[in-house]
Write a protein that holds these residues in place. Sequence first.
Motif, mmCIF file in Angstrom:
data_model
loop_
_atom_site.group_PDB
_atom_site.id
_atom_site.type_symbol
_atom_site.label_atom_id
_atom_site.label_comp_id
_atom_site.label_asym_id
_atom_site.label_seq_id
_atom_site.Cartn_x
_atom_site.Cartn_y
_atom_site.Cartn_z
ATOM 1 N N ILE A 227 57.624 -26.448 9.389
ATOM 2 C CA ILE A 227 58.443 -26.053 10.528
ATOM 3 C C ILE A 227 58.045 -24.644 10.979
ATOM 4 N N ILE A 228 57.677 -24.517 12.248
ATOM 5 C CA ILE A 228 57.261 -23.216 12.763
ATOM 6 C C ILE A 228 58.298 -22.599 13.710
ATOM 7 N N ASN A 229 59.255 -23.413 14.155
ATOM 8 C CA ASN A 229 60.343 -22.901 14.985
ATOM 9 C C ASN A 229 61.660 -23.326 14.336
ATOM 10 N N ILE A 230 62.063 -22.560 13.320
ATOM 11 C CA ILE A 230 63.238 -22.931 12.539
ATOM 12 C C ILE A 230 64.493 -22.985 13.408
ATOM 13 N N LYS A 231 64.643 -22.031 14.305
ATOM 14 C CA LYS A 231 65.844 -21.964 15.140
ATOM 15 C C LYS A 231 66.020 -23.222 15.977
ATOM 16 N N LYS A 232 64.965 -23.672 16.629
ATOM 17 C CA LYS A 232 65.037 -24.861 17.473
ATOM 18 C C LYS A 232 65.256 -26.126 16.647
ATOM 19 N N VAL A 233 64.547 -26.236 15.532
ATOM 20 C CA VAL A 233 64.694 -27.410 14.669
ATOM 21 C C VAL A 233 66.102 -27.479 14.098
ATOM 22 N N LEU A 234 66.636 -26.344 13.680
ATOM 23 C CA LEU A 234 67.981 -26.303 13.122
ATOM 24 C C LEU A 234 69.017 -26.748 14.144
ATOM 25 N N LEU A 235 68.858 -26.309 15.383
ATOM 26 C CA LEU A 235 69.779 -26.733 16.440
ATOM 27 C C LEU A 235 69.715 -28.242 16.633
ATOM 28 N N ASN A 236 68.503 -28.799 16.674
ATOM 29 C CA ASN A 236 68.357 -30.240 16.836
ATOM 30 C C ASN A 236 68.978 -31.005 15.667
ATOM 31 N N LEU A 237 68.781 -30.517 14.453
ATOM 32 C CA LEU A 237 69.346 -31.187 13.285
ATOM 33 C C LEU A 237 70.872 -31.149 13.302
ATOM 34 N N LYS A 238 71.430 -30.042 13.746
ATOM 35 C CA LYS A 238 72.892 -29.937 13.847
ATOM 36 C C LYS A 238 73.442 -30.930 14.865
ATOM 37 N N LEU A 239 72.636 -31.271 15.839
ATOM 38 C CA LEU A 239 73.045 -32.232 16.867
ATOM 39 C C LEU A 239 72.680 -33.672 16.507
ATOM 40 N N GLY A 240 72.184 -33.855 15.272
ATOM 41 C CA GLY A 240 71.861 -35.202 14.809
ATOM 42 C C GLY A 240 70.597 -35.769 15.396
ATOM 43 N N SER A 241 69.658 -34.902 15.778
ATOM 44 C CA SER A 241 68.428 -35.360 16.426
ATOM 45 C C SER A 241 67.204 -34.913 15.643
ATOM 46 N N SER A 242 66.233 -35.811 15.559
ATOM 47 C CA SER A 242 64.946 -35.439 14.961
ATOM 48 C C SER A 242 63.803 -35.746 15.915
ATOM 49 N N SER A 243 64.129 -35.972 17.182
ATOM 50 C CA SER A 243 63.132 -36.437 18.150
ATOM 51 C C SER A 243 61.978 -35.458 18.345
ATOM 52 N N LYS A 244 62.239 -34.154 18.180
ATOM 53 C CA LYS A 244 61.190 -33.160 18.389
ATOM 54 C C LYS A 244 60.708 -32.529 17.085
ATOM 55 N N LEU A 245 61.188 -33.068 15.979
ATOM 56 C CA LEU A 245 60.860 -32.472 14.690
ATOM 57 C C LEU A 245 59.366 -32.429 14.435
ATOM 58 N N PHE A 246 58.659 -33.465 14.865
ATOM 59 C CA PHE A 246 57.228 -33.558 14.588
ATOM 60 C C PHE A 246 56.360 -33.157 15.785
ATOM 61 N N SER A 247 56.965 -32.530 16.787
ATOM 62 C CA SER A 247 56.199 -32.091 17.951
ATOM 63 C C SER A 247 55.454 -30.807 17.627
ATOM 64 N N ASN A 248 54.339 -30.590 18.297
ATOM 65 C CA ASN A 248 53.537 -29.383 18.071
ATOM 66 C C ASN A 248 54.285 -28.110 18.458
ATOM 67 N N GLU A 249 55.301 -28.261 19.292
ATOM 68 C CA GLU A 249 56.098 -27.114 19.716
ATOM 69 C C GLU A 249 56.940 -26.564 18.564
ATOM 70 N N TYR A 250 57.382 -27.457 17.686
ATOM 71 C CA TYR A 250 58.317 -27.074 16.632
ATOM 72 C C TYR A 250 57.694 -27.033 15.240
ATOM 73 N N SER A 251 56.612 -27.759 15.033
ATOM 74 C CA SER A 251 56.098 -27.910 13.673
ATOM 75 C C SER A 251 54.603 -28.228 13.677
#
Length: 259
Positions: A227-251
Amino acid sequence: MEKKDLISKVDIMLVKELKKKVLKRIDEDFEIVDFSFALPYTYVLIKGKKGNSIGLAMTLIEDIQFCESEFDEIDVRTFIEKVDSVNIIERTIGLATINAVSQYYLNLEGAKFDDATGIIKDVKKVAIIGNMKPIVNKLKNRGYEVYVFERNPRLKSIDTLSDCFEYNLLPNMDAVLISGTSLINDSIDMILERSKKAKIKVLVGATAQALPEFFKGYLTHIASVKIINIKKVLLNLKLGSSSKLFSNEYSRKYYYNIL
């Protein structure tokens, strides 16, 4: 390492070995900043001298027998101690904590930046433990004979096999891609024992974030995500989403050869 040495080590309960190794590796006091047993991923966010690190573990709803867990303290070592519990909630939080610590120490030097399909070469039969659809589709399109095993009824399809067939079919495989969730449901030892003939054994997915060195002698590769963008990934996880977890933008997807 000779192949006979790789085979001989699968008799050891890998999760217990993993716990010992990570507890020994910790060389500073970490603070747990945030954590949640959540869908689709449980996460633990820790803080150390070098900054923050987040560890993930897929939440296996199908394996939860009861919705209670108990920790004496909210700290890294206490969480990790629960990774070999028979309580799936405690195991999941424990593994997410191991992954957070591992990602804190992880050095990406020497890693290949690709998903697990980049490892598969010069084989015919490939077993995939867990219906990881992007990987399944890529390997099928490349012409491999792919066998997909799945436990979760929601992820099964006409193209998947029940995990009850792993015992009989895995000895015939040339390569085995194993979901990191096998560490949570404690199927990893059986899978490795039945996959002795496979020349490629890969632990795969966001749940497979533990340090590659911890699996030396058991597996040939680790394929996971940093994970290279912890803040964005954490927000998505709190919202029950993993859709962008494996995107180059976040990880960044990576794999290591650990032979």
